[in-house]
Design an enzyme around this catalytic site. Structure first.
Site, PDB file in Angstrom:
ATOM      1  N   LYS A  14       0.827  -1.212   0.000  1.00 33.98           N
ATOM      2  CA  LYS A  14       0.000   0.000   0.000  1.00 33.98           C
ATOM      3  C   LYS A  14       0.857   1.256   0.000  1.00 33.98           C
ATOM      4  O   LYS A  14       0.635   2.151  -0.806  1.00 33.98           O
ATOM      5  CB  LYS A  14      -0.916   0.049   1.229  1.00 33.98           C
ATOM      6  N   ARG A  90      -8.954   1.865   9.379  1.00 31.95           N
ATOM      7  CA  ARG A  90      -8.567   0.490   9.727  1.00 31.95           C
ATOM      8  C   ARG A  90      -9.740  -0.327  10.267  1.00 31.95           C
ATOM      9  O   ARG A  90      -9.613  -1.532  10.426  1.00 31.95           O
ATOM     10  CB  ARG A  90      -7.457   0.495  10.784  1.00 31.95           C
ATOM     11  N   ARG A 129      12.220  -8.161   4.884  1.00 30.36           N
ATOM     12  CA  ARG A 129      12.602  -6.787   5.260  1.00 30.36           C
ATOM     13  C   ARG A 129      13.693  -6.802   6.314  1.00 30.36           C
ATOM     14  O   ARG A 129      14.442  -5.842   6.447  1.00 30.36           O
ATOM     15  CB  ARG A 129      11.410  -6.013   5.830  1.00 30.36           C
ATOM     16  N   ARG A 131      13.469  -6.647   9.623  1.00 28.12           N
ATOM     17  CA  ARG A 131      13.319  -5.824  10.824  1.00 28.12           C
ATOM     18  C   ARG A 131      13.277  -6.726  12.052  1.00 28.12           C
ATOM     19  O   ARG A 131      12.688  -7.803  12.019  1.00 28.12           O
ATOM     20  CB  ARG A 131      12.025  -5.013  10.751  1.00 28.12           C
ATOM     21  N   ARG A 142      -0.146  -9.950  13.378  1.00 30.17           N
ATOM     22  CA  ARG A 142      -0.599  -8.733  12.688  1.00 30.17           C
ATOM     23  C   ARG A 142      -1.628  -9.080  11.613  1.00 30.17           C
ATOM     24  O   ARG A 142      -2.605  -8.344  11.420  1.00 30.17           O
ATOM     25  CB  ARG A 142       0.598  -7.996  12.072  1.00 30.17           C
TER      26      ARG A 142
END
Length: 187
Positions: A14, A90, A129, A131, A142
């Protein structure tokens, strides 16, 4: 003028796509995370309120987020060029509040772009990623929260005739082209 919401699970692309469209068509990209950080940095009343929640490690309540979104959507650049909302709404409650706000500001939504990406691809992307907080368990949680709180917006906006579903898997440029086509933007 473009007035659009980007919707999809975490890691669907997004933010990447919203920035690409915003930059190419000179439309304000409104990311709730960016707005919160800016409001806190600027020390606005809503920013101070948001910071008090963030400092305690709590989620910023809807009324504060909506107030911050109201401030941003009332800016002259939005009235002139529209907006791309990324990360908001959201929940159904936030979507209903956004509907009221957009009606009040006379900025009707054009479309909701839903980037659909399956869970296994999301897990793969977010792990890549690298992280520290992106462990597989955290990512799957999540996704669970997304399905419970945000995924119902797909039906909400489908019923309003605003949802455009786009496969969020593939080359970034190809996905951008699909989004542009769905918005009636031609080079």
């Amino acid at each position: 003028m473009i007035k659009v919401v980007f919707l999809g699970p975490p890691g669907a692309g997004k933010g990447t796509q919203a920035v690409r469209i915003a930059e190419k068509y000179n439309v304000p990209h409104i990311s709730t995370g960016d707005i919160l950080r800016a409001a806190v940095k600027e020390g606005t009343e809503l920013g101070k309120l948001a910071k008090s929640y963030m400092d305690r490690g709590e989620l910023v309540p809807d009324e504060v987020i909506i107030g911050i979104i109201r401030e941003r959507l009332s800016q002259p650049d939005v009235k002139e060029r529209g907006f791309i909302l990324d990360g908001f709404p959201r929940t159904i409650a936030q979507a209903e509040a956004l509907d009221e706000l957009l009606k009040e500001l006379q900025l009707p939504l054009d479309k909701v772009i839903y980037l659909n990406v399956d869970d296994e691809e999301i897990v793969k992307r977010l792990l890549a990623r690298g992280r520290a907080d992106d462990t597989e368990d955290v990512i799957r949680n999540r996704l669970k929260v997304y399905r419970e709180q945000t995924a119902p917006l797909v039906d909400y906006y489908t019923e309003k005739g605003l949802l455009v579903e786009i496969c969020g898997v593939g080359e970034i440029e190809e996905i951008t082209k699909k989004i542009e086509e769905s918005l009636g933007l031609n080079d």
